[in-house]
Design a protein around this motif. Structure first.
Motif, PDB file in Angstrom:
ATOM      1  N   GLY A 159       7.916   3.436 -13.606  1.00 12.02           N
ATOM      2  CA  GLY A 159       8.154   4.812 -13.172  1.00 12.02           C
ATOM      3  C   GLY A 159       7.101   5.787 -13.648  1.00 12.02           C
ATOM      4  O   GLY A 159       7.374   6.959 -13.859  1.00 12.02           O
ATOM      5  N   LEU A 179       1.530   1.865  -0.273  1.00 15.10           N
ATOM      6  CA  LEU A 179       2.175   2.773   0.673  1.00 15.10           C
ATOM      7  C   LEU A 179       1.272   3.974   0.958  1.00 15.10           C
ATOM      8  O   LEU A 179       1.179   4.454   2.095  1.00 15.10           O
ATOM      9  CB  LEU A 179       3.519   3.239   0.111  1.00 15.10           C
ATOM     10  N   LEU A 216       7.375  -5.957  -8.121  1.00 12.85           N
ATOM     11  CA  LEU A 216       7.196  -4.504  -8.147  1.00 12.85           C
ATOM     12  C   LEU A 216       5.948  -4.039  -7.404  1.00 12.85           C
ATOM     13  O   LEU A 216       5.728  -2.842  -7.271  1.00 12.85           O
ATOM     14  CB  LEU A 216       7.167  -3.994  -9.588  1.00 12.85           C
ATOM     15  N   ILE A 265       7.609  -0.178   4.440  1.00  8.28           N
ATOM     16  CA  ILE A 265       8.148  -0.860   3.258  1.00  8.28           C
ATOM     17  C   ILE A 265       8.575  -2.282   3.600  1.00  8.28           C
ATOM     18  O   ILE A 265       8.319  -3.215   2.829  1.00  8.28           O
ATOM     19  CB  ILE A 265       9.298  -0.042   2.639  1.00  8.28           C
ATOM     20  N   CYS A 313       4.398   6.825 -11.967  1.00  5.91           N
ATOM     21  CA  CYS A 313       3.879   7.744 -10.955  1.00  5.91           C
ATOM     22  C   CYS A 313       4.646   9.068 -10.958  1.00  5.91           C
ATOM     23  O   CYS A 313       4.033  10.118 -11.069  1.00  5.91           O
ATOM     24  CB  CYS A 313       3.874   7.095  -9.582  1.00  5.91           C
ATOM     25  N   VAL A 372       5.758  -4.133  -4.411  1.00  7.13           N
ATOM     26  CA  VAL A 372       6.365  -3.434  -3.271  1.00  7.13           C
ATOM     27  C   VAL A 372       6.335  -1.927  -3.463  1.00  7.13           C
ATOM     28  O   VAL A 372       6.056  -1.172  -2.531  1.00  7.13           O
ATOM     29  CB  VAL A 372       7.837  -3.864  -3.088  1.00  7.13           C
ATOM     30  N   VAL A 373       6.678  -1.493  -4.684  1.00  4.89           N
ATOM     31  CA  VAL A 373       6.764  -0.053  -4.907  1.00  4.89           C
ATOM     32  C   VAL A 373       5.480   0.489  -5.544  1.00  4.89           C
ATOM     33  O   VAL A 373       5.479   1.571  -6.096  1.00  4.89           O
ATOM     34  CB  VAL A 373       7.982   0.311  -5.779  1.00  4.89           C
ATOM     35  N   LEU A 426       0.032   3.440 -11.368  1.00  5.30           N
ATOM     36  CA  LEU A 426      -0.159   3.428 -12.816  1.00  5.30           C
ATOM     37  C   LEU A 426       0.665   2.341 -13.501  1.00  5.30           C
ATOM     38  O   LEU A 426       0.244   1.810 -14.518  1.00  5.30           O
ATOM     39  CB  LEU A 426       0.255   4.779 -13.402  1.00  5.30           C
ATOM     40  N   CYS A 427       1.830   2.021 -12.918  1.00  3.60           N
ATOM     41  CA  CYS A 427       2.712   1.070 -13.616  1.00  3.60           C
ATOM     42  C   CYS A 427       2.025  -0.264 -13.857  1.00  3.60           C
ATOM     43  O   CYS A 427       1.949  -0.702 -14.991  1.00  3.60           O
ATOM     44  CB  CYS A 427       4.013   0.868 -12.868  1.00  3.60           C
ATOM     45  N   ILE A 487      14.621  -3.961  -1.896  1.00  6.54           N
ATOM     46  CA  ILE A 487      13.970  -2.710  -1.464  1.00  6.54           C
ATOM     47  C   ILE A 487      14.692  -2.143  -0.254  1.00  6.54           C
ATOM     48  O   ILE A 487      14.840  -0.924  -0.117  1.00  6.54           O
ATOM     49  CB  ILE A 487      12.450  -2.906  -1.225  1.00  6.54           C
ATOM     50  N   CYS A 542       2.525   2.547  -5.462  1.00  2.67           N
ATOM     51  CA  CYS A 542       2.284   3.663  -4.535  1.00  2.67           C
ATOM     52  C   CYS A 542       0.939   3.553  -3.840  1.00  2.67           C
ATOM     53  O   CYS A 542       0.744   4.145  -2.772  1.00  2.67           O
ATOM     54  CB  CYS A 542       2.353   5.010  -5.223  1.00  2.67           C
ATOM     55  N   THR A 560      12.684   6.183  -3.436  1.00  2.00           N
ATOM     56  CA  THR A 560      12.567   4.872  -2.802  1.00  2.00           C
ATOM     57  C   THR A 560      11.410   4.091  -3.396  1.00  2.00           C
ATOM     58  O   THR A 560      11.511   2.891  -3.638  1.00  2.00           O
ATOM     59  CB  THR A 560      12.349   5.031  -1.292  1.00  2.00           C
ATOM     60  N   THR A 561      10.296   4.764  -3.632  1.00  2.00           N
ATOM     61  CA  THR A 561       9.133   4.054  -4.161  1.00  2.00           C
ATOM     62  C   THR A 561       8.963   4.285  -5.657  1.00  2.00           C
ATOM     63  O   THR A 561       7.866   4.189  -6.182  1.00  2.00           O
ATOM     64  CB  THR A 561       7.845   4.473  -3.450  1.00  2.00           C
ATOM     65  N   ASN A 562      10.078   4.606  -6.343  1.00  2.00           N
ATOM     66  CA  ASN A 562       9.990   4.775  -7.785  1.00  2.00           C
ATOM     67  C   ASN A 562      10.181   3.419  -8.432  1.00  2.00           C
ATOM     68  O   ASN A 562      11.223   2.786  -8.285  1.00  2.00           O
ATOM     69  CB  ASN A 562      11.086   5.741  -8.216  1.00  2.00           C
ATOM     70  N   CYS A 563       9.183   2.945  -9.178  1.00  2.00           N
ATOM     71  CA  CYS A 563       9.308   1.600  -9.731  1.00  2.00           C
ATOM     72  C   CYS A 563      10.413   1.513 -10.763  1.00  2.00           C
ATOM     73  O   CYS A 563      10.893   0.427 -11.053  1.00  2.00           O
ATOM     74  CB  CYS A 563       8.011   1.073 -10.329  1.00  2.00           C
ATOM     75  N   MET A 612      13.636   0.214  -8.852  1.00  2.00           N
ATOM     76  CA  MET A 612      13.446  -1.191  -8.484  1.00  2.00           C
ATOM     77  C   MET A 612      13.371  -2.062  -9.744  1.00  2.00           C
ATOM     78  O   MET A 612      13.941  -3.146  -9.796  1.00  2.00           O
ATOM     79  CB  MET A 612      12.140  -1.288  -7.679  1.00  2.00           C
ATOM     80  N   VAL A 654      -4.509   8.881  -8.602  1.00  2.00           N
ATOM     81  CA  VAL A 654      -3.635   8.554  -9.734  1.00  2.00           C
ATOM     82  C   VAL A 654      -2.344   7.937  -9.188  1.00  2.00           C
ATOM     83  O   VAL A 654      -1.287   8.536  -9.184  1.00  2.00           O
ATOM     84  CB  VAL A 654      -3.352   9.776 -10.606  1.00  2.00           C
TER      85      VAL A 654
END
Lengths: 203, 191
Positions: free
Chosen positions: B23, A111, A103, A72, B25, A105-106, A24-25, B77, A108, B110-113, B116, A21
């Motif tokens: 956000g 990473l 986005l 990152i 996740c 990049v972030v 999701l974004c 980032i 999950c 840091t990895t929270n969309c 960003m 999971v």
């Protein structure tokens, strides 16, 4: 781990964004039509394969304490490449995906795979993992995109499917439709896994 | 007045979680208990506002004059990651209570969309400096409100008789959909 196992695990066992999971974004935001879902899936697949490759190559050089920051930076560099390529060759799509391209990049998933797989496995195996998870992600996004576009707009890839009497459920292409569609699909997957007696049910 | 409308619009009408899907996740990950979601929400407000200010200055005074907009993603980032690291060290030294409350959520940010995403939206909507502060704080407040409401619902869901296949994340997503439907009711309140 064998290549076959690594290549197949992203398609059902660890299928993002349902089993893992994560990510999701984009799965919710860009799946109002199949074209957007497919585009986002392919962009993420490209980043996944090459970020896994680079991180796996550098896994013995990157010091453990600053690994997240290094990952990152590598991922962001790849995303900048994707952003520029999409602007140059797929301009309308890049306009529609908007801020969701940077986005990546972030996201999950990327990473997560870097940390869980690429940082402790050899290069080719890591690329296979990226490919497998990426294809799984693309397929999921296309599926959700198809369902939402067919129900919400009555079209598929922009081609009208039903006659002019069809009244589309506009609800499906709005935000609540995205959450409901993903939730119900996950429920169906769990029901199927439960029936087959698999032990990978997401709770 | 315009700033007030901007704030209300960012909190309710274009709620960053339920209307812009950013956000999600942490929304699913840390919303199992009310106390953790409050901590996460406060940490996001703090970091998002600071990050917006820094990225806005970096974009308008460094990247733009030198025609380096294409490197925006990488620069943002890095600023966010460095900022989170710095805030963590600063809080550890200066305020033990605040660090204990926000500490474990900071690395996750840091990895929270959402963070960003807010910094990118600031650029997209071409806000001035005051608007950036109002918009980022209000968007993050919208995130906090949504995650706290959702955590309250999820605490009740644990004791609810949910069909076996829908337990866990599946029912959480459906619940989020129903919440998002409620927030859809605000559409049209602010242009």
């Amino acid at each position: 781990m064998s290549y076959k196992k690594v290549l197949l695990h992203g398609l059902w066992q660890d299928l993002p964004p349902f089993r893992l999971v994560l990510g999701l974004c984009p799965a919710l935001a860009v799946t109002a039509s199949i074209e957007n879902g497919l585009g986002m899936g392919l962009a993420a697949t490209f980043v996944l394969i090459f970020s896994n490759m680079l991180i796996s190559m550098l896994r013995n050089i990157i010091p453990d304490q600053v690994r997240i920051a290094c990952f990152i930076v590598l991922i962001a560099t790849l995303v900048v490449i994707v952003e520029m390529v999409m602007k140059a060759y797929f301009f309308p799509l890049s306009q529609q995906l908007g801020i969701y391209i940077p986005l990546i990049v972030v996201n999950c998933i990327i990473l997560g795979r870097a940390e869980a797989f690429a940082s402790r496995n050899p290069v080719l195996l890591s690329m296979a993992d990226g490919l497998s998870i990426g294809i799984g992600f693309t397929l999921s996004l296309s599926l959700v995109g198809s369902i939402r576009e067919i129900l919400g707009a009555g079209t598929w890839f922009g081609i009208p499917l039903f006659g002019s009497n069809f009244e589309p459920f506009e609800f499906m292409i709005k935000a609540p439709g995205a959450f409901l569609c993903l939730g119900i699909l996950l429920g169906l997957m769990n029901a199927y896994s439960r029936k087959r007696g698999e032990s990978i049910i997401q709770t | 007045m315009d700033l007030l409308l901007l704030a209300i619009g960012a909190i309710f009408v274009n709620n960053i979680l339920l209307a812009q899907y950013l956000g999600n996740c942490p929304f699913c990950g840390v919303s199992k208990k009310l106390s953790t979601s409050v901590g996460m929400g406060l940490a996001v407000i703090f970091v998002a506002t600071l990050a917006s200010i820094f990225t806005w200055f970096a974009y308008h005074y460094i990247l733009k004059p030198y025609n380096m907009e294409f490197i925006r993603t990488l620069a943002f980032i890095l600023i966010i990651a460095a900022l989170v690291q710095f805030v963590e060290i600063f809080l550890k030294k200066q305020s033990k209570t605040l660090f204990n409350a926000l500490g474990i959520y900071l690395p996750l940010i840091t990895t929270n969309c959402a963070v960003m995403g807010i910094t990118l939206l600031n650029i997209k909507y071409e806000f001035n400096f005051i608007e950036v502060i109002v918009f980022s704080a209000a968007s993050a407040a919208g995130f906090t409100i949504a995650i706290i409401l959702f955590a309250g619902l999820r605490e009740r869901l644990i004791i609810a008789p949910v069909p076996k296949a829908m337990q866990g994340t599946a029912i959480a997503l459906v619940t989020a959909g129903i919440m998002s439907m409620a927030f859809l009711g605000f559409t049209g309140m602010v242009k």
